[in-house]
Design an enzyme around this catalytic site. Structure first.
Site, PDB file in Angstrom:
ATOM      1  CE  LYS A  81      -3.951   1.872   2.664  1.00 24.17           C
ATOM      2  NZ  LYS A  81      -4.753   1.694   3.899  1.00 24.17           N
ATOM      3  CB  SER A 156      -8.029   3.871   2.660  1.00 27.26           C
ATOM      4  OG  SER A 156      -7.199   3.143   3.553  1.00 27.26           O
ATOM      5  CB  SER A 180      -8.294   0.920   5.444  1.00 25.25           C
ATOM      6  OG  SER A 180      -9.039   2.092   5.342  1.00 25.25           O
TER       7      SER A 180
END
Ligand code: GLN
Length: 501
Positions: A81, A156, A180
């Site tokens: 990420k 997210s 997330s």
């Protein structure tokens, strides 16, 4: 059809590499080819580092050839990420503020991933600074859900879960502040594990809400998630909130769970999760979740209803604490220390440069959070808002402590709804915030929670969440692996839509 490299689990690939049936370079190249073929459509990656990944893979192959003892996942590539700081590799938080930032260091988890011999394929897309539930707030455009490209991949961390769901990476890293890792996992049919807060280091993870942020694994199977968590977890003196204690082995728990025996395990269902129709889950989600619970009972688990009387306050509490901490953490993007600088042409004062930079660098959701947080922390209001939220957080923590005195773990749907169409929840922030209704409590009490695929609703994946007591992550892995053993592997069966060009 013969099984392609990209169809295999990380555990199987690691074994193939260890036993010389495949090289890390071959495996890494297969995933890079897949990225080249489908990511033009899915847009899971903000940066792909083919050269770096292949160089790392070659290094692992050389070490294996020399007979070096490596980690259980050595040679298996990973997507990271874009909130994790990576040395020499652009790290953006999907924000214009950091669009060009090349960090001078690796965070602890990235350091551990490299040391374990996992080639880094690239960085994955997210909602700007991890604020959102759909990746629609990324400054670089949304990621698409591989199951239906008109729908969101969650957020997210939608980039990481879409990368895994579309078989562009066998492993990925995420961060979970309010959901997330788990919510993207649920809506893409992947596994997502949020560990106990403080068991995975936050050093070198761009800060959103420091008392809630928790890095963790995103994978296709529970065992892969467990193996990855064992690579990255453990005490880190560089993070002052890191727990100075060994984490319990979760891979063994996953293996035990996959045997399908849950006798002696008591699972709790939180009564309040199902109450309140305005906040209730979609009927299709409830149905899939209940079928999952029935499977767990068939495997020997006992189910008991428990009460968490303060659950109704979890969402508002989170939306005071998280923006407050974010407003403080994001003060560092001041045009002086990192990233973007706008208006520095001699005509503007320093204050004007800061203001122009923040105006241009932050997107609408991040600005909303900064304004909310600054207000909640302002003199005269701090006790009324932030202070009050902290008190309620304590009450929620006590609810869950009391629950775990009666049950081993709690189960719930991961998210109230399946992946929604793009644009359907951006007009009203509250509608977006509801995505995390069931995931937020474990961030507030600090315990582990995972999301595991539990069938489909309207042809889209549904996730079942397993929440555990603080430092008892292994319980979540055991229950999740047991459920997984009853499901047909949905990713293999219902191939995600992303077809190679
Ligand atoms: N969707 C939640 C939020 O917008 C959680 C985000 C996260 O876990 N990073 O704050």
């Amino acid at each position: 059809m013969t099984e392609r490299i990209i169809d295999k689990t990380a555990a199987a690939l690691a074994e193939d590499i260890r036993e010389g049936r495949l090289t890390s370079v071959e495996v890494t190249r297969a995933f890079l080819d897949r990225i080249a073929a489908v990511d033009g459509e899915i847009k899971a990656f903000t940066t792909v580092d083919a050269e770096g990944a292949l160089a790392q893979a070659a290094e692992v192959d050389a070490k294996l050839k020399a007979g070096e003892e490596l980690s259980p996942l050595a040679g298996v590539p990973i997507a990271v990420k874009d909130l994790f700081v990576t040395k020499g590799l652009r790290t953006t938080a999907s924000s214009k503020m950091l669009e060009e930032w090349i960090p001078p260091y690796d965070g602890t988890i990235v350091e551990r991933v490299r040391a374990a011999g996992l080639p880094i394929l690239g960085k994955t897309n997210l909602d700007e600074f991890a604020m959102g539930s759909s990746t629609e707030y990324s400054a670089f455009g949304a990621t698409k859900n591989p199951w239906d490209t008109d729908r969101i991949p969650g957020g997210s961390g939608g980039g990481s879960s879409a990368a895994v769901a579309a078989k562009m990476a066998p492993l990925a890293l995420g961060t979970d502040t309010g959901g997330s890792i788990r919510q993207p996992g649920a809506v893409t049919g992947t596994f997502g594990g949020k560990p106990t807060y403080g068991s995975n280091s936050r050093y070198g993870v761009i800060a959103f809400s420091s008392s809630l942020d928790t890095p963790g694994p995103v994978t296709r199977t529970v065992l892969d998630g467990a193996l990855l968590n064992e690579v990255i977890s453990g005490h880190d003196p560089k993070d002052s909130t890191s727990i100075p204690q060994d984490v319990r082995p979760v891979a063994d728990a996953a293996r035990e769970g996959s045997g399908g025996d849950l006798s002696g395990v008591t699972l709790g269902v939180v009564k309040e999760f199902a109450e309140g129709s305005a906040q209730g889950a979609e009927p299709g989600v409830i149905e899939a979740y209940q079928a999952g619970v029935e499977q767990l009972v068939k495997l020997g688990a006992t189910v008991k209803e428990i009460s968490a009387p303060h659950f109704a306050y979890a969402l508002p509490t989170y939306y005071l604490i998280a923006p407050s901490e974010a407003s403080s953490n994001l003060a560092r993007y001041d045009s002086v220390r990192y990233g973007l600088r706008v208006g520095d042409d001699g005509d503007n004062s320093l204050e004007q440069v800061m203001s122009k930079t923040r105006e241009a660098g932050f997107g609408p959701e991040v600005k909303r959070r900064i304004i909310l947080g600054t207000y909640a922390l302002s003199a005269g209001y701090i006790d009324q808002f932030y202070g009050q939220a902290q008190k309620v957080r304590t009450l929620i923590k006590r609810d869950f402590e009391a629950a775990f005195a009666e049950v081993d773990a709690l189960v719930s749907p991961t998210t109230p709804f399946i992946a929604f169409p793009f644009g359907s929840r951006t007009a009203d922030p509250y509608q977006m915030y509801l995505s995390d209704l069931y995931t937020i409590p474990s961030n507030l009490y600090g315990g582990p929670a995972v999301s595991v695929p539990a069938g489909l609703s309207e042809g889209m994946p549904v996730g079942l969440q397993v929440m555990g007591p603080v430092m008892r992550d292994e319980v979540c892995y055991r229950v999740a692996a047991a459920l997984e053993s009853t499901q047909s592997p949905i990713l293999a069966e219902t191939a995600p839509e992303a077809e190679e060009a």
